[in-house]
Design an enzyme around this catalytic site. Structure first.
Site, PDB file in Angstrom:
ATOM      1  N   LEU A   3       0.819  -1.216   0.000  1.00  0.00           N
ATOM      2  CA  LEU A   3       0.000   0.000   0.000  1.00  0.00           C
ATOM      3  C   LEU A   3       0.852   1.266   0.000  1.00  0.00           C
ATOM      4  O   LEU A   3       0.661   2.166   0.818  1.00  0.00           O
ATOM      5  CB  LEU A   3      -0.962  -0.005   1.196  1.00  0.00           C
ATOM      6  CG  LEU A   3      -2.054  -1.073   1.147  1.00  0.00           C
ATOM      7  CD1 LEU A   3      -2.902  -1.023   2.418  1.00  0.00           C
ATOM      8  CD2 LEU A   3      -2.932  -0.899  -0.089  1.00  0.00           C
ATOM      9  N   ALA A   4       1.791   1.331  -0.928  1.00  0.00           N
ATOM     10  CA  ALA A   4       2.457   2.604  -1.182  1.00  0.00           C
ATOM     11  C   ALA A   4       1.556   3.402  -2.128  1.00  0.00           C
ATOM     12  O   ALA A   4       0.388   3.055  -2.331  1.00  0.00           O
ATOM     13  CB  ALA A   4       3.836   2.369  -1.781  1.00  0.00           C
ATOM     14  N   VAL A   5       2.062   4.472  -2.704  1.00  0.00           N
ATOM     15  CA  VAL A   5       1.222   5.357  -3.516  1.00  0.00           C
ATOM     16  C   VAL A   5       0.513   4.611  -4.635  1.00  0.00           C
ATOM     17  O   VAL A   5      -0.712   4.702  -4.795  1.00  0.00           O
ATOM     18  CB  VAL A   5       2.075   6.518  -4.098  1.00  0.00           C
ATOM     19  CG1 VAL A   5       1.257   7.327  -5.093  1.00  0.00           C
ATOM     20  CG2 VAL A   5       2.555   7.431  -2.974  1.00  0.00           C
ATOM     21  N   GLY A  29       0.068   1.319  -5.082  1.00  0.00           N
ATOM     22  CA  GLY A  29      -0.810   0.265  -4.584  1.00  0.00           C
ATOM     23  C   GLY A  29      -2.139   0.787  -4.084  1.00  0.00           C
ATOM     24  O   GLY A  29      -3.207   0.271  -4.437  1.00  0.00           O
ATOM     25  N   VAL A  81       5.130  -4.244  -4.723  1.00  0.00           N
ATOM     26  CA  VAL A  81       6.238  -4.102  -3.786  1.00  0.00           C
ATOM     27  C   VAL A  81       7.508  -3.802  -4.584  1.00  0.00           C
ATOM     28  O   VAL A  81       7.530  -3.907  -5.808  1.00  0.00           O
ATOM     29  CB  VAL A  81       6.428  -5.370  -2.923  1.00  0.00           C
ATOM     30  CG1 VAL A  81       5.166  -5.648  -2.126  1.00  0.00           C
ATOM     31  CG2 VAL A  81       6.775  -6.577  -3.795  1.00  0.00           C
ATOM     32  N   GLY A  89       1.926   6.801 -13.152  1.00  0.00           N
ATOM     33  CA  GLY A  89       2.180   7.487 -11.898  1.00  0.00           C
ATOM     34  C   GLY A  89       0.980   7.452 -10.969  1.00  0.00           C
ATOM     35  O   GLY A  89       0.037   6.669 -11.142  1.00  0.00           O
ATOM     36  N   LYS A 105       7.242  -2.537 -20.945  1.00  0.00           N
ATOM     37  CA  LYS A 105       7.242  -1.440 -19.975  1.00  0.00           C
ATOM     38  C   LYS A 105       8.639  -0.834 -19.845  1.00  0.00           C
ATOM     39  O   LYS A 105       8.799   0.396 -19.726  1.00  0.00           O
ATOM     40  CB  LYS A 105       6.767  -1.946 -18.610  1.00  0.00           C
ATOM     41  CG  LYS A 105       6.847  -0.917 -17.461  1.00  0.00           C
ATOM     42  CD  LYS A 105       6.070   0.357 -17.759  1.00  0.00           C
ATOM     43  CE  LYS A 105       5.791   1.197 -16.515  1.00  0.00           C
ATOM     44  NZ  LYS A 105       6.949   1.586 -15.737  1.00  0.00           N
ATOM     45  N   HIS A 127       9.118   1.345 -22.793  1.00  0.00           N
ATOM     46  CA  HIS A 127       8.320   2.549 -22.535  1.00  0.00           C
ATOM     47  C   HIS A 127       9.113   3.528 -21.673  1.00  0.00           C
ATOM     48  O   HIS A 127       9.197   4.720 -21.979  1.00  0.00           O
ATOM     49  CB  HIS A 127       7.016   2.164 -21.833  1.00  0.00           C
ATOM     50  CG  HIS A 127       6.315   3.304 -21.152  1.00  0.00           C
ATOM     51  ND1 HIS A 127       6.725   3.811 -19.932  1.00  0.00           N
ATOM     52  CD2 HIS A 127       5.240   4.038 -21.511  1.00  0.00           C
ATOM     53  CE1 HIS A 127       5.941   4.811 -19.579  1.00  0.00           C
ATOM     54  NE2 HIS A 127       5.028   4.973 -20.523  1.00  0.00           N
ATOM     55  N   ASN A 128       9.727   3.020 -20.605  1.00  0.00           N
ATOM     56  CA  ASN A 128      10.467   3.896 -19.711  1.00  0.00           C
ATOM     57  C   ASN A 128      11.716   4.452 -20.386  1.00  0.00           C
ATOM     58  O   ASN A 128      12.107   5.603 -20.149  1.00  0.00           O
ATOM     59  CB  ASN A 128      10.858   3.144 -18.442  1.00  0.00           C
ATOM     60  CG  ASN A 128       9.694   2.995 -17.474  1.00  0.00           C
ATOM     61  OD1 ASN A 128       8.538   3.011 -17.884  1.00  0.00           O
ATOM     62  ND2 ASN A 128       9.987   2.844 -16.210  1.00  0.00           N
ATOM     63  N   GLU A 131      10.613   7.180 -22.476  1.00  0.00           N
ATOM     64  CA  GLU A 131      10.309   8.281 -21.546  1.00  0.00           C
ATOM     65  C   GLU A 131      11.582   9.059 -21.210  1.00  0.00           C
ATOM     66  O   GLU A 131      11.579  10.296 -21.215  1.00  0.00           O
ATOM     67  CB  GLU A 131       9.683   7.696 -20.277  1.00  0.00           C
ATOM     68  CG  GLU A 131       9.340   8.684 -19.194  1.00  0.00           C
ATOM     69  CD  GLU A 131       8.830   7.976 -17.952  1.00  0.00           C
ATOM     70  OE1 GLU A 131       9.343   8.274 -16.856  1.00  0.00           O
ATOM     71  OE2 GLU A 131       7.930   7.116 -18.081  1.00  0.00           O
ATOM     72  N   LYS A 145      15.934   5.337 -11.710  1.00  0.00           N
ATOM     73  CA  LYS A 145      15.694   4.098 -10.962  1.00  0.00           C
ATOM     74  C   LYS A 145      16.156   2.852 -11.696  1.00  0.00           C
ATOM     75  O   LYS A 145      15.966   1.737 -11.215  1.00  0.00           O
ATOM     76  CB  LYS A 145      14.204   3.978 -10.614  1.00  0.00           C
ATOM     77  CG  LYS A 145      13.755   5.025  -9.595  1.00  0.00           C
ATOM     78  CD  LYS A 145      12.358   4.754  -9.092  1.00  0.00           C
ATOM     79  CE  LYS A 145      11.975   5.719  -7.973  1.00  0.00           C
ATOM     80  NZ  LYS A 145      10.611   5.472  -7.454  1.00  0.00           N
TER      81      LYS A 145
END
Length: 483
Positions: A12-14, A16, A76, A132, A185, A188-189, A192, A261
């Protein structure tokens, strides 16, 4: 609330939290779990209050709350944490249950996990999620891959919560087997990274060469966002340049050291492994690395001299050149990214729908733009398209931008304004359109010092030759191979 939940989510971070709320808002019942139980309690009494969301205090309780086949999404930190949670879940699951990894996982890990969980009778989906915080809540772009037999069970949920294009088509569809979803993905990044660097270089040229204020640049990006460059990143750049703190542009107060990241680096490494010239995205990654050397750059600026930027031409005409250069370089970036995906599909035996990928990126994700619709149309015209640069639409765009693109790069170089991505894109374009490159000399050099052999233009492809260049060497040649 239904007696059993449609899906469970761990983490349950942003992202999640917002995905759970998105699912509940679309009519699904969700069980939320977090390693810190206090976070679950806070969520249930706060943002999740009154919604079809229940909490679990243990993995056993989470699994018991789900309808079969159980669907559990992990949000996670990528890497070891994902493997640890998977190992903790396995004893509680039954054959046919589904584990979904929605983090920024490196695709080889998804390749491995798909096979490992299948050996346990379980199904794995590695899915890229882009957009995001806002996208997770209102509709992200979702790129799932892994065990295809799991797709029918999660498709209704994923396509319901995904962003939609104008005709209602969800920005989510099955990508391919094993790590295909996370690979797409990753690309995609990488794109980006390239888009952001190109925009930053346009900003730097306007600021340092043209002497424009943040407010003036805001107006330029506002105009650009209403044309061919219409996109989320151009839009937020417009808004950033208009944001003031105490009457001064906030952007001017931000330290010029960029973070990352790892997904851009992974994209570059994959390109090297597959032999794809992903030059623009590579430059974008290295530009971030150079920005991080702040102290060294400050010291170097005191001893290394260069020209003082001076512009004396037609500013309005130059800004139009810059717009065209940005568009042309953006085309190159996407062209390189798509070549990388095509080579990966060959290497890993994936069946990728390239037009469908463009559609998935049309909404919800960070690189969403009107431009992507043109990529979808290009692959609709020719599903075997080798490079976007040879599609008629993009040929026309790059041809029209070419003269201005060269003027922008020339002005940047002459005036000492760093523009690595814009320049790299033009260099790739010039190399790709060249029927003959100087690699003939390079092959002669390799054969001279290492007897690596070469092919000849007056003989069939596939025949290799070695020359005793000095008269002192023998006739033995090295094995011919490509890494």
């Amino acid at each position: 609330m239904k007696p059993l939940s449609d899906i469970g989510l761990i983490g349950l971070a942003v992202m999640g939290e917002n995905l759970v709320l998105n699912m509940a808002n679309k009519g699904f019942t969700v069980t939320a779990f977090n390693r810190s139980v206090e976070k679950v309690e806070k969520f249930l009494s706060g943002r999740a209050a009154g919604k079809s969301i229940r909490g679990a205090t243990s993995l056993a309780e989470l699994v018991a709350s789900l309808e079969k086949p159980r669907k559990i999404m992990l949000m996670v930190k990528a890497g070891k944490a994902v493997d640890e949670v998977i190992e903790q879940l396995i004893p509680h699951l039954e054959a046919g249950d589904i584990i979904i990894d929605g983090g920024n996982t490196h695709f080889p890990d998804s390749n491995r996990r798909t096979a490992y969980l299948r050996s346990k009778g379980l199904l794995y989906i590695g899915t890229g999620v882009s957009g995001g915080e806002e996208g997770a809540l209102t509709g992200p772009s979702i790129m799932p891959g892994g065990a295809k037999e799991a797709w029918p069970a999660v498709k209704p949920i994923f396509q319901a919560i995904a962003a939609k294009v104008d005709d209602g088509t969800p920005c989510c569809d099955w990508v391919g087997d094993d790590g295909a979803g996370h690979f797409v993905k990753m690309v995609h990044n990488g794109i980006e990274y390239g888009d952001m660097q190109l925009i930053c270089e346009a900003y730097q040229i306007m600021k340092d060469l043209l002497g424009m204020s943040a407010g003036e640049m805001h107006e330029v990006f506002k105009e650009w966002n209403e044309g061919e460059l219409d996109s989320y990143l151009i839009e937020i750049t417009r808004d950033i340049l208009a944001y003031n703190e105490n009457g001064e542009p906030l952007v001017d107060k931000i330290l010029d050291t960029a973070g990352q990241k790892g997904t851009g680096k992974w994209t570059g490494v994959s390109a090297l492994e597959l032999g794809v010239p992903l030059t623009l995205i590579g430059e974008a990654v290295f530009a971030r690395c150079l920005s991080a050397q702040k102290d060294e750059r400050v010291a170097a600026s005191k001893v290394l001299n260069g020209p003082t930027p001076q512009f004396s031409g037609d500013k309005k005409a130059f800004i139009e050149d810059l717009r065209g250069a940005l568009l042309a370089a953006k085309i190159v970036s996407y062209a390189q990214g798509y070549v990388l995906m095509r080579e990966a599909a060959k290497e890993y035996n994936w069946e990728l729908n390239y037009g469908g990928i463009a559609l998935m990126w049309r909404g919800g994700c960070i690189i969403r733009s009107a431009f992507l619709g043109k990529i979808k149309e290009a692959f609709d015209r020719n599903s075997e398209l080798t490079n976007l640069l040879v599609d008629p639409y993009f040929v026309d765009k790059v041809t029209n931008a070419q003269a201005g693109w060269r003027r922008v790069i020339s002005a940047a170089i002459v005036n000492g304004v760093s523009a690595p991505a814009l320049t790299s894109a033009l260099t790739y374009f010039d190399g790709y359109r060249s029927a003959r490159l100087p690699a003939n000399l390079l092959q002669a050099q390799r054969d001279f010092f290492g007897a690596h052999t070469y092919e000849r233009i007056d003989r069939p492809r596939g025949e290799f030759f070695h020359t005793n260049w000095t008269g002192r060497g023998g006739d033995t040649a090295s094995t011919t191979y490509n890494v």
